[in-house]
Motif scaffolding. Structure first.
Motif, PDB file in Angstrom:
ATOM      1  N   ASP A 199       2.569  -1.589  -4.493  1.00  0.00           N
ATOM      2  CA  ASP A 199       1.075  -1.190  -4.607  1.00  0.00           C
ATOM      3  C   ASP A 199       0.702  -1.702  -6.079  1.00  0.00           C
ATOM      4  N   LEU A 200      -0.529  -2.059  -6.124  1.00  0.00           N
ATOM      5  CA  LEU A 200      -1.114  -2.764  -7.346  1.00  0.00           C
ATOM      6  C   LEU A 200      -1.366  -1.458  -8.511  1.00  0.00           C
ATOM      7  N   ASN A 201      -1.367  -0.175  -8.029  1.00  0.00           N
ATOM      8  CA  ASN A 201      -1.779   0.828  -8.998  1.00  0.00           C
ATOM      9  C   ASN A 201      -0.428   1.438  -9.538  1.00  0.00           C
ATOM     10  N   GLN A 202      -0.147   0.991 -10.640  1.00  0.00           N
ATOM     11  CA  GLN A 202       1.014   1.296 -11.507  1.00  0.00           C
ATOM     12  C   GLN A 202       1.083   2.706 -11.849  1.00  0.00           C
ATOM     13  N   SER A 221     -10.549  11.491   5.526  1.00  0.00           N
ATOM     14  CA  SER A 221     -10.751   9.984   5.111  1.00  0.00           C
ATOM     15  C   SER A 221     -11.056   9.241   6.444  1.00  0.00           C
ATOM     16  N   CYS A 222     -10.515   9.717   7.600  1.00  0.00           N
ATOM     17  CA  CYS A 222     -10.556   8.714   8.568  1.00  0.00           C
ATOM     18  C   CYS A 222     -11.467   9.244   9.713  1.00  0.00           C
ATOM     19  N   PHE A 223     -11.642  10.404  10.131  1.00  0.00           N
ATOM     20  CA  PHE A 223     -12.642  10.586  11.418  1.00  0.00           C
ATOM     21  C   PHE A 223     -14.076   9.748  11.114  1.00  0.00           C
ATOM     22  N   GLN A 224     -14.647  10.226  10.359  1.00  0.00           N
ATOM     23  CA  GLN A 224     -16.164   9.863  10.079  1.00  0.00           C
ATOM     24  C   GLN A 224     -16.103   8.175   9.644  1.00  0.00           C
ATOM     25  N   LYS A 225     -15.271   7.551   9.072  1.00  0.00           N
ATOM     26  CA  LYS A 225     -15.171   6.342   8.607  1.00  0.00           C
ATOM     27  C   LYS A 225     -14.740   5.526   9.933  1.00  0.00           C
ATOM     28  N   ASP A 226     -14.017   5.981  10.738  1.00  0.00           N
ATOM     29  CA  ASP A 226     -13.500   5.220  11.994  1.00  0.00           C
ATOM     30  C   ASP A 226     -14.572   5.324  13.198  1.00  0.00           C
ATOM     31  N   GLY A 282       0.954  -1.196  -0.018  1.00  0.00           N
ATOM     32  CA  GLY A 282       0.003  -0.019  -0.016  1.00  0.00           C
ATOM     33  C   GLY A 282       0.943   1.218   0.185  1.00  0.00           C
ATOM     34  N   ALA A 283       0.945   1.929  -0.997  1.00  0.00           N
ATOM     35  CA  ALA A 283       1.817   3.284  -1.336  1.00  0.00           C
ATOM     36  C   ALA A 283       0.875   4.417  -1.294  1.00  0.00           C
ATOM     37  N   GLY A 284      -0.024   4.421  -0.243  1.00  0.00           N
ATOM     38  CA  GLY A 284      -0.923   5.614  -0.207  1.00  0.00           C
ATOM     39  C   GLY A 284      -0.432   6.684   1.003  1.00  0.00           C
ATOM     40  N   TYR A 285      -1.374   7.324   1.451  1.00  0.00           N
ATOM     41  CA  TYR A 285      -0.970   8.412   2.387  1.00  0.00           C
ATOM     42  C   TYR A 285      -0.385   7.981   3.491  1.00  0.00           C
ATOM     43  N   LYS A 313      -1.067  -2.095   9.725  1.00  0.00           N
ATOM     44  CA  LYS A 313      -0.644  -0.842   9.687  1.00  0.00           C
ATOM     45  C   LYS A 313      -2.259  -0.023   9.457  1.00  0.00           C
ATOM     46  N   SER A 314      -3.067  -0.655   8.491  1.00  0.00           N
ATOM     47  CA  SER A 314      -4.206  -0.144   8.250  1.00  0.00           C
ATOM     48  C   SER A 314      -4.851  -0.106   9.680  1.00  0.00           C
ATOM     49  N   THR A 315      -5.961   1.013   9.695  1.00  0.00           N
ATOM     50  CA  THR A 315      -6.977   0.905  10.646  1.00  0.00           C
ATOM     51  C   THR A 315      -8.103   0.026  10.565  1.00  0.00           C
ATOM     52  N   VAL A 316      -8.058  -0.771  11.396  1.00  0.00           N
ATOM     53  CA  VAL A 316      -9.139  -1.873  11.214  1.00  0.00           C
ATOM     54  C   VAL A 316     -10.107  -2.193  12.376  1.00  0.00           C
ATOM     55  N   PRO A 334      -0.854   0.588  14.585  1.00  0.00           N
ATOM     56  CA  PRO A 334      -1.720   1.602  14.084  1.00  0.00           C
ATOM     57  C   PRO A 334      -0.942   3.022  14.100  1.00  0.00           C
ATOM     58  N   GLU A 335      -1.410   3.787  12.954  1.00  0.00           N
ATOM     59  CA  GLU A 335      -0.404   4.995  12.430  1.00  0.00           C
ATOM     60  C   GLU A 335      -1.052   6.116  12.890  1.00  0.00           C
ATOM     61  N   PHE A 336      -0.670   6.995  13.806  1.00  0.00           N
ATOM     62  CA  PHE A 336      -1.350   8.326  14.138  1.00  0.00           C
ATOM     63  C   PHE A 336      -1.320   9.610  13.594  1.00  0.00           C
TER      64      PHE A 336
HETATM   65  N1  LIG Z   1      -4.768   8.845   5.602  1.00  0.00           N
HETATM   66  C1  LIG Z   1      -4.424   9.203   6.564  1.00  0.00           C
HETATM   67  O1  LIG Z   1      -3.889  10.214   7.188  1.00  0.00           O
HETATM   68  C2  LIG Z   1      -4.437   8.037   7.525  1.00  0.00           C
HETATM   69  C3  LIG Z   1      -4.878   6.632   7.406  1.00  0.00           C
HETATM   70  N2  LIG Z   1      -4.521   5.583   8.208  1.00  0.00           N
HETATM   71  C4  LIG Z   1      -5.301   4.453   7.609  1.00  0.00           C
HETATM   72  O2  LIG Z   1      -4.369   3.994   6.938  1.00  0.00           O
HETATM   73  C5  LIG Z   1      -4.890   3.033   5.804  1.00  0.00           C
HETATM   74  C6  LIG Z   1      -4.386   3.299   4.698  1.00  0.00           C
HETATM   75  O3  LIG Z   1      -5.009   4.779   4.384  1.00  0.00           O
HETATM   76  P1  LIG Z   1      -4.255   5.540   3.069  1.00  0.00           P
HETATM   77  O4  LIG Z   1      -2.815   5.467   3.018  1.00  0.00           O
HETATM   78  O5  LIG Z   1      -5.082   6.944   3.349  1.00  0.00           O
HETATM   79  O6  LIG Z   1      -4.883   5.016   1.758  1.00  0.00           O
HETATM   80  P2  LIG Z   1      -4.716   5.036   0.321  1.00  0.00           P
HETATM   81  O7  LIG Z   1      -5.955   4.759  -0.410  1.00  0.00           O
HETATM   82  O8  LIG Z   1      -4.122   6.386   0.183  1.00  0.00           O
HETATM   83  O9  LIG Z   1      -3.652   3.943   0.041  1.00  0.00           O
HETATM   84  C7  LIG Z   1      -3.715   2.622   0.159  1.00  0.00           C
HETATM   85  C8  LIG Z   1      -3.158   1.759  -1.032  1.00  0.00           C
HETATM   86  O10 LIG Z   1      -3.182   0.545  -0.920  1.00  0.00           O
HETATM   87  C9  LIG Z   1      -3.272  -0.116  -2.193  1.00  0.00           C
HETATM   88  N3  LIG Z   1      -3.653  -1.591  -2.222  1.00  0.00           N
HETATM   89  C10 LIG Z   1      -5.013  -1.917  -2.058  1.00  0.00           C
HETATM   90  N4  LIG Z   1      -4.971  -3.365  -1.903  1.00  0.00           N
HETATM   91  C11 LIG Z   1      -3.607  -3.844  -2.310  1.00  0.00           C
HETATM   92  C12 LIG Z   1      -3.074  -4.822  -2.584  1.00  0.00           C
HETATM   93  N5  LIG Z   1      -3.562  -6.041  -2.230  1.00  0.00           N
HETATM   94  N6  LIG Z   1      -1.859  -4.995  -2.769  1.00  0.00           N
HETATM   95  C13 LIG Z   1      -1.070  -4.073  -3.178  1.00  0.00           C
HETATM   96  N7  LIG Z   1      -1.701  -2.669  -2.839  1.00  0.00           N
HETATM   97  C14 LIG Z   1      -2.871  -2.564  -2.471  1.00  0.00           C
HETATM   98  C15 LIG Z   1      -4.155   0.807  -2.976  1.00  0.00           C
HETATM   99  O11 LIG Z   1      -4.139   0.713  -4.320  1.00  0.00           O
HETATM  100  C16 LIG Z   1      -3.742   2.377  -2.484  1.00  0.00           C
HETATM  101  O12 LIG Z   1      -2.622   2.737  -3.229  1.00  0.00           O
HETATM  102  C17 LIG Z   1      -6.424   3.009   6.209  1.00  0.00           C
HETATM  103  O13 LIG Z   1      -6.846   1.926   7.021  1.00  0.00           O
HETATM  104  C18 LIG Z   1      -6.366   4.268   6.809  1.00  0.00           C
HETATM  105  O14 LIG Z   1      -7.702   4.412   7.751  1.00  0.00           O
HETATM  106  C19 LIG Z   1      -4.257   5.761   9.334  1.00  0.00           C
HETATM  107  C20 LIG Z   1      -3.933   6.944   9.541  1.00  0.00           C
HETATM  108  C21 LIG Z   1      -3.669   8.220   8.842  1.00  0.00           C
END
Ligand SMILES: NC(=O)C1=CN([C@@H]2O[C@H](COP(=O)(O)OP(=O)(O)OC[C@H]3O[C@@H](n4cnc5c(N)ncnc54)[C@H](O)[C@@H]3O)[C@@H](O)[C@H]2O)C=CC1
Ligand SMILES: O=C(O)[C@H]1O[C@H](OP(=O)(O)OP(=O)(O)OC[C@H]2O[C@@H](n3ccc(=O)[nH]c3=O)[C@H](O)[C@@H]2O)[C@H](O)[C@@H](O)[C@@H]1O
Length: 426
Positions: free
Chosen positions: A35-38, A274-279, A10-13, A128-131, A159-161
């Protein structure tokens, strides 16, 4: 055994900045973010990173190609790693059981199954994800049922803060790092190995270790408590407006009490992100599943108050403009859910502008970081034919705050970008 090779799925935020900081602080560890997203991975490998976060570029550019790598080769990175962060998205479920409330764990399950299928050696798997509380149990069942015999998995919850906009600051200097694990000899050893990654730069007394379930629940609890403070001050803001009290003065007076504290008492048009309401909804669902309806109702009120605040804001604007905004120009300054981020998920601006469109206003939007196409996408409800055209008819995206405000009947300051403080209006 010290951790030498980390994979982050997961190469997200969260995954991107968190594991980039680990690479920056731990030169002895190879970090591969997959990440799966090229397109997302290509952006991480380019000069134009997919996430705007102050300080992130410097860290990535310094370590990329040395001990920090971004790739779509998920299987290869899983096989090489001795520790794997699962940092995939966990959005609110859109359909099926728990729709609109429960977390969608399909991505966590997908990543976990992949680990089980391709791993050729024992690993520490880190949530690491919020679950929801007890997700680690399901992950363990999947890993144990699907893996090659002789391979062992230990699961930690970490968990990440971090908050967006201050992610790098938060990661470099966290208030605490929380690591939960099963309190078995293997679980405690895994907890210690992960703690040693963080103590490369985080003082050991800030690394808190707990059991798995406390760690999972603490994340939901922390977000619920923070959001509750915002809903509390926003509820008080309604009383202030009706009485002549000033909500900033009330917040200041209350916040000076060291038992209350001054942070997170800024009244607003409602929290976004993305998180307060969801969590909180996740916590509400968990409470319902545990047959605790009073507890569920208590936390749900935080979200109800947030919706009320947004609607109250729109009503106030309309009533101030003589009960109609048809054909009037409303300048909206800021579209991201908070300053210093380009993220628009659950941004209050989306709800407000949709309401303005319904009232046939002309809306001029300016945000220093959000991509124009993203604004149109967020405002166009999926599934409604021609909605995009309707949005384009009413909304203009401007290149500056001055352009947006020119000849406006109302200026709505939604996101507190610093540049707006210095924007003088005629
Ligand atoms: N955004 C934030 O500030 C915070 C988010 N979180 C939690 O962290 C988690 C991730 O959040 P974000 O990074 O914001 O999400 P995001 O949507 O930005 O990134 C998640 C990434 O995971 C990838 N992914 C999904 N399934 C996959 C798989 N099977 N293999 C490879 N890649 C895969 C997606 O393509 C996406 O790029 C969530 O559970 C969120 O609640 C926790 C603290 C802060
Ligand atoms: O789990 C998460 O995703 C993260 O959620 C929040 O971080 P974030 O949503 O990035 O940003 P915040 O600074 O918490 O702001 C959230 C929303 O509340 C609003 N807010 C914040 C503070 C305040 O006093 N008043 C207020 O209305 C902000 O404008 C914004 O819309 C938490 O602060 C992080 O600790 C947590 O890791």
């Amino acid at each position: 055994m010290p951790v030498r090779n980390i994979c982050c799925i997961g190469a997200g935020y969260v995954g991107g900045p968190t594991c980039s900081v680990i690479a920056y602080k731990c030169h002895d560890i190879k970090v591969t973010i997959v990440d799966l997203n090229q397109a997302r991975i290509d952006a991480w490998n380019s000069d134009n990173l997919p996430i705007y976060e102050p300080g992130l570029d410097e860290i990535v550019f310094e370590r990329r190609g040395k001990n920090l790598f971004f790739t779509t080769d998920v299987d290869g990175a899983i096989q090489e790693a001795d520790l794997i962060f699962v940092s995939v998205n966990t959005p609110t479920k859109k359909s099926g059981m728990g729709a609109g409330m429960a977390a969608d764990l399909a991505y966590v399950e997908g990543a976990t199954r992949r680990i089980a299928e391709v791993a050729k050696s024992s690993k520490i798997v880190v949530e690491k994800s919020t679950v929801p509380c007890r997700t680690a149990q399901s992950m363990r069942t999947i890993l144990e049922a699907n893996s090659t015999p002789g391979i062992h998995f230990d699961i930690c919850s970490n968990p990440e803060f971090l908050a967006e906009g201050t992610a790098i600051k938060d990661l470099l200097n966290p208030d605490r790092v929380l690591i939960g694990a099963l309190q078995t000899p293997e679980g405690i050893a895994a907890q210690k190995a992960l703690a040693e990654v963080y103590t490369h730069w985080v003082p050991a007394d800030r690394v808190i270790t707990t059991n798995l379930w406390s760690s999972e629940l603490s994340k939901l609890a922390a977000n619920a408590l923070l959001a509750q403070r915002i809903s509390s001050i926003n509820a008080l803001s309604a009383i202030c407006e009706a009485t002549g009290a000033d909500v900033d003065e009330v917040a200041y007076a209350c916040g000076r009490d060291s038992r209350i504290g001054s942070k997170f008492l800024k009244a607003s048009v409602g929290f976004g992100g993305s998180c307060f309401q969801k969590d909180i909804l996740n916590l509400v669902y968990l409470s319902e599943q545990l047959h605790l309806p009073e507890v569920a109702a208590y936390w749900k009120q935080v979200v109800i108050m947030n919706e009320y605040q947004k609607k109250r804001f729109v009503r106030h604007i309309i009533s101030t403009l003589f009960n109609t905004i048809t054909n009037k120009k409303i300048a909206v300054l800021g579209f991201a859910f908070k300053k210093d981020t380009g993220d628009t998920r659950e941004a209050a601006a989306i709800t407000l502008i949709k309401d303005f469109i319904q009232e046939h206003a002309r809306v001029a939007v300016y945000d220093p970081k959000v991509d124009h196409e993203q604004i149109f996408r967020d405002l166009s409800e999926p599934g409604i034919v021609d909605n995009r055209k309707e949005v384009e008819k009413h909304v203009t995206i401007c290149a500056s705050a001055y352009e947006a405000c020119h000849d406006a009947d109302a200026v709505v300051l939604v996101t507190e970008w610093d540049e707006f403080k210095d924007t003088a209006l005629d």
